[in-house]
Design an enzyme around this catalytic site. Structure first.
Site, mmCIF file in Angstrom:
data_model
loop_
_atom_site.group_PDB
_atom_site.id
_atom_site.type_symbol
_atom_site.label_atom_id
_atom_site.label_comp_id
_atom_site.label_asym_id
_atom_site.label_seq_id
_atom_site.Cartn_x
_atom_site.Cartn_y
_atom_site.Cartn_z
ATOM 1 N N ASP A 193 0.809 -1.215 0.000
ATOM 2 C CA ASP A 193 0.000 0.000 0.000
ATOM 3 C C ASP A 193 0.844 1.267 0.000
ATOM 4 O OD1 ASP A 193 -2.354 -1.309 -0.012
ATOM 5 O OD2 ASP A 193 -2.674 -1.215 2.164
ATOM 6 N N HIS A 234 27.610 6.150 -11.411
ATOM 7 C CA HIS A 234 26.293 6.317 -10.783
ATOM 8 C C HIS A 234 26.173 5.475 -9.515
ATOM 9 C CE1 HIS A 234 24.579 7.651 -14.927
ATOM 10 N NE2 HIS A 234 25.171 8.635 -14.293
ATOM 11 N N ASP A 278 28.309 13.400 -4.792
ATOM 12 C CA ASP A 278 27.526 14.083 -5.820
ATOM 13 C C ASP A 278 26.117 14.170 -5.273
ATOM 14 O OD1 ASP A 278 26.101 14.919 -8.023
ATOM 15 O OD2 ASP A 278 27.090 13.561 -9.439
ATOM 16 N N ASP A 301 22.912 20.582 -8.226
ATOM 17 C CA ASP A 301 23.684 19.387 -8.578
ATOM 18 C C ASP A 301 25.162 19.710 -8.347
ATOM 19 O OD1 ASP A 301 24.691 17.088 -9.697
ATOM 20 O OD2 ASP A 301 23.985 17.492 -11.733
ATOM 21 N N HIS A 343 32.586 10.768 -19.545
ATOM 22 C CA HIS A 343 31.306 11.478 -19.670
ATOM 23 C C HIS A 343 31.534 12.891 -20.177
ATOM 24 C CE1 HIS A 343 32.011 13.715 -15.888
ATOM 25 N NE2 HIS A 343 32.369 12.567 -15.336
ATOM 26 N N HIS A 380 25.431 19.340 -18.298
ATOM 27 C CA HIS A 380 24.073 19.148 -18.827
ATOM 28 C C HIS A 380 23.243 20.325 -18.366
ATOM 29 C CE1 HIS A 380 23.095 17.916 -14.688
ATOM 30 N NE2 HIS A 380 24.201 17.193 -14.732
ATOM 31 N N HIS A 409 18.764 16.616 -15.056
ATOM 32 C CA HIS A 409 19.209 16.649 -16.455
ATOM 33 C C HIS A 409 18.070 17.342 -17.177
ATOM 34 C CE1 HIS A 409 22.068 12.947 -15.918
ATOM 35 N NE2 HIS A 409 22.427 14.017 -15.215
ATOM 36 N N GLU A 457 31.234 19.811 -14.876
ATOM 37 C CA GLU A 457 31.596 18.696 -14.000
ATOM 38 C C GLU A 457 32.628 17.742 -14.597
ATOM 39 O OE1 GLU A 457 28.453 15.683 -13.571
ATOM 40 O OE2 GLU A 457 27.080 17.078 -14.530
ATOM 41 N N TYR A 516 38.650 9.164 -13.523
ATOM 42 C CA TYR A 516 38.324 7.903 -12.834
ATOM 43 C C TYR A 516 39.358 6.867 -13.255
ATOM 44 C CZ TYR A 516 34.215 10.827 -13.005
ATOM 45 O OH TYR A 516 33.381 11.915 -12.935
ATOM 46 N N ARG A 530 35.566 13.989 -9.194
ATOM 47 C CA ARG A 530 34.716 14.852 -10.027
ATOM 48 C C ARG A 530 34.492 16.131 -9.244
ATOM 49 N NH1 ARG A 530 31.185 11.444 -11.245
ATOM 50 N NH2 ARG A 530 29.474 11.809 -9.792
ATOM 51 N N GLU A 556 31.971 19.445 -9.530
ATOM 52 C CA GLU A 556 30.788 19.884 -10.283
ATOM 53 C C GLU A 556 30.169 21.121 -9.662
ATOM 54 O OE1 GLU A 556 27.467 17.074 -10.195
ATOM 55 O OE2 GLU A 556 26.669 17.986 -12.010
HETATM 56 N N1 GLY Z 1 24.078 14.074 -10.354
HETATM 57 C C1 GLY Z 1 23.844 13.725 -11.688
HETATM 58 C C2 GLY Z 1 24.808 14.335 -12.584
HETATM 59 O O1 GLY Z 1 25.774 14.899 -12.139
HETATM 60 O O2 GLY Z 1 24.622 14.351 -13.766
HETATM 61 MN MN MN Z 2 25.437 16.791 -13.056
HETATM 62 MN MN MN Z 3 25.978 15.581 -10.124
#
Ligand code: GLY
Ligand code: MN
Ligand code: MN
Length: 434
Positions: free
Chosen positions: A37, A240, A257, A268, A347, A351, A358, A381, A385, A402, A404
């Site tokens: 539920d 991720h 992150d 972000d 990457h 974004h 995103h 960002e 790695y 990273r 960002e």
């Molecule tokens: N936290 C998701 C990204 O950095 O794209």
């Molecule tokens: Mn991001």
């Molecule tokens: Mn991020």
């Protein structure tokens, strides 16, 4: 949530102008069951909220363009019994008044009213293909209207994806939106500062996650904008990573992150720092390269430059750095050309950021990267790695970094919304020492 009906009705007016003629149907998001539920915490659809400011589930906006413009909300009826159990429902009558719609009806009347409203409209706009149940429902209603052809009623014979118009609107943030995003960014910077103060060897990643959530929530940002990544040591090399259940180890880095959502807008931020408060020489070498790449990317984030300028600027610095660290071989040009950097940086550098983390908006226009313009907000960002491998210097194994920030393009250049989260080595070490 802050409701200023004028802001939402101005957006509806702009969308109606862009449609020129036809009817648009924009549903909010469904409630999703978690188990038994229990439901996942409800989150409205971003575009629906952008146009309405209405956050309840089971709601649909219909907009009729042309000479007799109308904005109509369908929502849940008042229900004293359900309101005892589940809480307040605005109901159509109050929603019409408070949110400034031309009309509002119970959601149960949606099909009947939509079939009426579609009659003699040349075009139907909705998020085509976003949800097959809605595709089927709207095509069925259109079929019902078509069946009335003999009584002289025409069905829309054009179908357009309303997101083509809406996403372009959402890409450019107004002052009201920027103010919320600044505040979201500020809360998230405080959360990262708190995480730096709390982190130490022996704690688990989820204990740090708890500190982040605590800081978000106590400032009124009740939810993270996305699942927080709290990744110690080698976990930082999983882009991720959301397990967040490992113990933090002395000598490792911690990559966080995490960003809150405030009034429907995301922030972000990623920061990477040593669990014990002191960067090792090897960690510092890699960190300074990523930081320099980020500075180059932020410097390239200015009006007139194209979307890929920050990415290209970051790549050049990273490529040189990877050569210096003996991760890549050859010249910068050769590393960029062969894309050998992708083994360590796979990457892109950012974004769009807005109601969705995103966020929506095209990155290319007519096959060319689009020009940056004031009001656009995005992340910068870069990262690095390094997984263990025979041809990689051992001192660098399992370093994942990273950095960002959230950047808004202004008339003069840019504004870094997340500037208050420490990122210089000395700044981080000082904060952690205290
Ligand atoms: N936290 C998701 C990204 O950095 O794209
Ligand atoms: Mn991001
Ligand atoms: Mn991020």
């Amino acid at each position: 949530m802050t409701i200023d009906p004028a802001i939402h009705s101005q957006r509806r007016a702009r969308l109606l102008e862009k449609m020129r003629r036809g009817i648009a149907v924009v549903p909010t998001a469904p409630e999703v069951a978690r188990n038994g539920d229990t439901h996942y915490g409800y989150r409205h659809d971003s575009s629906f909220y952008y146009l309405t400011g209405f956050a309840e589930p089971e709601a649909v906006l219909a907009l009729v363009a042309g000479d007799k413009q109308q904005a109509i909300l369908f929502c849940r009826e008042k229900n004293p019994e359900r309101e005892i159990w589940d809480g307040f429902r605005t109901g159509p009558d109050a929603a019409k008044e408070q949110y400034g719609f031309d009309a509002a009806y119970p959601i149960a009347q949606l099909d009947e009213k939509l079939a009426e409203l579609m009659g003699n409209q040349p075009a139907l706009f909705y998020p085509v293909g976003h949800d097959t149940a809605w595709d089927q429902r709207l095509l069925r209603l259109r079929g019902e209207v078509q069946a009335k052809a003999r009584s002289g009623i025409r069905a829309p014979n054009e179908i357009h994806d309303v997101r083509t118009l809406l996403n372009e609107m959402r890409l450019f943030k107004g002052e009201h939106e920027l103010a919320i995003m600044r505040r979201a960014a500020e809360i998230s910077t405080q959360a990262h500062r708190r995480a730096m103060r709390f982190a130490r060897p022996g704690q688990s990643e989820y204990q740090i996650e708890a500190e982040l959530l605590h800081e978000f929530c106590r400032h009124g940002a009740r939810h993270p904008a996305y699942p927080s990544i709290v990744a110690g040591g080698a976990n930082a090399c999983v882009l991720h990573y959301v397990g967040n259940d490992a113990a933090l180890r002395d000598g490792d880095l911690l990559l966080i992150d995490a960003g809150c959502e405030l009034d429907g807008y995301a922030s972000d931020i990623t920061r990477t720092f040593p669990v014990n408060g002191r960067f090792s020489a090897a960690q510092k070498d890699v960190y300074e390269i990523v930081l320099a790449a980020q500075a180059a990317a932020i410097a390239a984030a200015r009006p007139g430059n194209t979307w890929d300028a920050p990415h290209d600027a970051a790549l050049r610095v990273l490529a040189q750095g990877f050569i210096d660290l003996e991760l890549c071989r050859g010249s910068v040009e050769a590393v960029l050309e062969s894309e050998s950097y992708k083994r360590f940086y796979m990457h892109r550098t950012g974004h769009w950021l807005g109601m969705d983390v995103h966020d929506v908006g095209d990155y290319k226009v007519d096959d060319h990267w689009r020009k940056l313009q004031p009001g656009m907000v995005f992340t910068v960002e870069p990262g690095c790695y390094i997984r263990p491998a025979d041809d990689v210097p051992q001192a660098l194994w399992n370093i994942g970094i990273r950095i960002e920030d959230d950047v808004a393009i202004t008339a003069q250049g840019n504004e870094v919304l997340t500037v208050a989260a420490p990122k210089a080595v000395a700044e981080i070490e000082e904060l952690m020492r205290d």
